[in-house]
Design an enzyme around this catalytic site. Structure first.
Site, PDB file in Angstrom:
ATOM      1  N   LYS A 179       0.854  -1.194   0.000  1.00  0.00           N
ATOM      2  CA  LYS A 179       0.000   0.000   0.000  1.00  0.00           C
ATOM      3  C   LYS A 179       0.884   1.236   0.000  1.00  0.00           C
ATOM      4  CE  LYS A 179      -1.778   2.779   2.930  1.00  0.00           C
ATOM      5  NZ  LYS A 179      -1.823   4.038   2.156  1.00  0.00           N
ATOM      6  N   GLU A 254      10.607   2.114  10.210  1.00  0.00           N
ATOM      7  CA  GLU A 254      11.524   3.242  10.016  1.00  0.00           C
ATOM      8  C   GLU A 254      10.705   4.495  10.254  1.00  0.00           C
ATOM      9  OE1 GLU A 254      14.566   3.399   9.690  1.00  0.00           O
ATOM     10  OE2 GLU A 254      15.051   1.338   9.153  1.00  0.00           O
ATOM     11  N   CYS A 288      13.297  11.917   6.305  1.00  0.00           N
ATOM     12  CA  CYS A 288      13.429  11.550   7.721  1.00  0.00           C
ATOM     13  C   CYS A 288      14.857  11.770   8.174  1.00  0.00           C
ATOM     14  CB  CYS A 288      12.918  10.150   8.009  1.00  0.00           C
ATOM     15  SG  CYS A 288      13.529   8.928   6.917  1.00  0.00           S
ATOM     16  N   GLU A 387       9.232  16.214  15.131  1.00  0.00           N
ATOM     17  CA  GLU A 387       9.564  16.199  13.706  1.00  0.00           C
ATOM     18  C   GLU A 387       8.587  17.095  12.944  1.00  0.00           C
ATOM     19  OE1 GLU A 387       9.026  12.514  11.430  1.00  0.00           O
ATOM     20  OE2 GLU A 387      11.052  12.833  10.648  1.00  0.00           O
TER      21      GLU A 387
HETATM   22  C1  UN1 Z   1      14.009   9.109   4.073  1.00  0.00           C
HETATM   23  O1  UN1 Z   1      14.092  10.305   4.232  1.00  0.00           O
HETATM   24  O2  UN1 Z   1      12.993   8.494   4.444  1.00  0.00           O
HETATM   25  O3  UN1 Z   1      19.852   9.274   3.257  1.00  0.00           O
HETATM   26  C2  UN1 Z   1      15.044   8.299   3.389  1.00  0.00           C
HETATM   27  C3  UN1 Z   1      18.977   9.860   2.611  1.00  0.00           C
HETATM   28  C4  UN1 Z   1      18.279   9.125   1.511  1.00  0.00           C
HETATM   29  C5  UN1 Z   1      17.155   8.312   2.085  1.00  0.00           C
HETATM   30  C6  UN1 Z   1      16.219   9.100   2.928  1.00  0.00           C
HETATM   31  N1  UN1 Z   1      19.211   8.276   0.830  1.00  0.00           N
HETATM   32  O4  UN1 Z   1      18.683  11.018   2.839  1.00  0.00           O
END
Ligand code: UN1
Length: 495
Positions: A179, A254, A288, A387
């Site tokens: 999804k 994650e 993230c 965040e």
């Molecule tokens: C994310 O922001 O969920 O290291 C992943 C990084 C990318 C992956 C980010 N290669 O910023």
């Protein structure tokens, strides 16, 4: 050059065929820069989820019995197709997600990288052989697929994150029900089309669309889903983990980050400046791994702040397809309002708004907000703890490395981190003492490479890592095998 997808309605992909959902509902896929409609998608319900899970189990037997090097051939072909279509996919991704074209090219490249990396695992899939306590007995471990896995992905990396999860899961022999985020279903659909074109048997991947609250939840609750792999918010991750506990489903999470960049008084400030601008405002702050806290030594703070303000004010907002654009829109109205509300929270908490802070329109009707810097931020303020997932960065002043590390660690998250210093001892103290899954030295918080483990500590996840050598572990079960060829009963721990 404007590429607009032909507006059409997509239904669900179950058992290798496009099939109508059991609801009459659809949702629209909108370009966040222009508000053009790109496509619409049918919304699934519990029955559709159940059909998808059944289809995945039906395909699982054949797929899991296919030798891993042969499964990997599908991935090698998919990587080639991704390469051939990189530009087309990047342009479509900029329209669907908003980030600038150089970054959407990077997103597709990351998908290519993980596809090739996972394909290579088809000829490794390494277990262990080891010794035994007993004579004439052989011991080893083998990796086995988990079964049917529910994959729930976010919108900020519309093809890279789905590929991080799909490719290792597939090469390991699992069936998938997926999804994607409702803001970016088109790019995931393109990835699935490519996998089918590359020869993936029907039913191995099934694609369903709709809100997390209903469709995601149906996936999480389905008794025949053996594991959930989720990337998204801490709140949703906690909920998923609690629900999965009820049926003892495996779950890999994650979640968020509140990633610090420490700038010491001996740092190369030119380099640190580039790192902060890229980490905080790249992808409009919607990673993230984004740098949202700059923990800067008081001896260099004034100079650094002045230079950061100038650089930030020069960033050009606009449509990510325009090569002059530095910063694209944010993904949707809800996120825009959330970021705005955090800017208000920062003001109310007594932080100083240095620049930015406004929702603006760079001649387009989409969701744009200025890159924003707060200074005089205290570590316990909400803007330094929660965040925001937007182009907002907080400057926190410190007077030495001990304090810097203490502040860096003073959040519930622990994904990425960075230190700028010329001192090797400070660098190693950061490596040893920052509580995070990733630490960069003299480089920004973003830009993880697929052959290294990706993930975090504390509220960022539940201990799993993705990509790297952990990629296969996330999607396999380990079986220990004992082969006794002594021809007699031998008792471990006793004989
Ligand atoms: C994310 O922001 O969920 O290291 C992943 C990084 C990318 C992956 C980010 N290669 O910023």
């Amino acid at each position: 050059m404007q590429y607009i997808a032909v507006m059409r309605e997509y239904n669900l992909f179950i058992g290798g065929a496009w099939t109508n959902s059991s609801t009459d509902e659809t949702f629209e896929d909108i370009n966040p820069a222009t508000l053009d409609k790109l496509a619409s998608f049918q919304v699934a319900n519990r029955d559709d989820v159940a059909r998808a899970v059944d289809a995945a189990w039906a395909a699982f037997k054949l797929w899991s019995e296919t030798p891993a090097p042969k499964r990997a051939m599908v991935l090698f072909r998919a990587a080639r197709l991704l390469e051939e279509r990189k530009e087309e996919l990047a342009v479509l991704m900029t329209q669907e997600m908003g980030k600038v074209l150089s970054e959407t090219r990077g997103d597709v490249q990351e998908a290519i990288d993980i596809t090739l990396y996972a394909a290579g695992e088809g000829r490794r899939m390494l277990g262990e052989t080891t010794t035994s306590e007993l004579k004439d007995k052989f011991c080893m471990t083998v990796l086995q697929p988990i079964g049917v896995i529910g994959v729930i992905t976010p919108w900020n990396f519309p093809i890279a994150i789905p590929a991080w999860k799909l490719m290792p899961a597939l090469v390991a022999g699992n069936g998938i029900v997926m999804k994607p985020a409702s803001d970016t279903p088109l790019l995931t659909l393109k990835l699935v089309e490519i996998l089918m074109e590359a020869g993936l048997p029907p039913g191995v991947i099934n694609l369903i669309f709709g809100p997390g609250e209903t469709v995601g939840a149906a996936l999480v609750h389905h008794p025949d889903i053996r594991a959930i792999s989720f990337t998204g918010s801490l709140a949703t991750g906690k909920w998923i983990m609690g629900e999965c506990a009820q049926d003892m489903k495996r779950v890999s999470l994650e979640l968020g980050g509140k990633n610090p960049i420490i700038i010491m008084d001996d740092a190369d400030l030119d380099l640190a400046l580039e790192g902060v601008v890229w980490g905080a405002f790249g992808t409009t702050g919607q990673r993230c791994t984004a740098a949202s806290r700059v923990i800067v030594h008081e001896a260099v703070k004034d100079e650094f702040t002045t230079r950061l303000m100038a650089r930030t004010q020069a960033l050009r907002l606009g449509n990510g397809l325009d090569p002059k654009t530095d910063v694209g829109p944010v993904i949707n109205e809800r996120q825009l309002r959330k970021i705005e509300s955090y800017i208000q929270i920062g003001r109310n908490e007594g932080a100083t708004l240095l620049t930015g802070g406004n929702v603006i329109s760079p001649g387009l009707s989409g969701y744009f907000i200025q890159p924003t810097i707060f200074t005089a931020v205290e570590s316990d303020m909400r803007i330094a703890q929660e965040e925001i997932f937007g182009p907002v960065v907080s400057l926190i002043s410190i007077s030495g490395l001990d304090e810097a590390i203490e502040v860096a660690n003073a959040t519930r998250y622990g994904l990425s981190s960075s230190i700028y210093t010329r001192d090797i001892a400070s660098a190693f103290r950061a490596i040893n003492e920052i509580e995070a899954g990733i630490t960069y030295i003299n480089s920004s918080t973003i830009g993880a490479e697929v052959h290294l483990s990706f993930g975090g500590v504390k509220g960022t996840g539940n201990g799993f890592r993705e990509a790297g050598t952990d990629a296969i572990k996330e999607f396999t079960e380990v079986k220990a095998v004992y082969i006794d060829y002594s021809g007699k009963l031998q008792k471990a721990q006793i004989d």
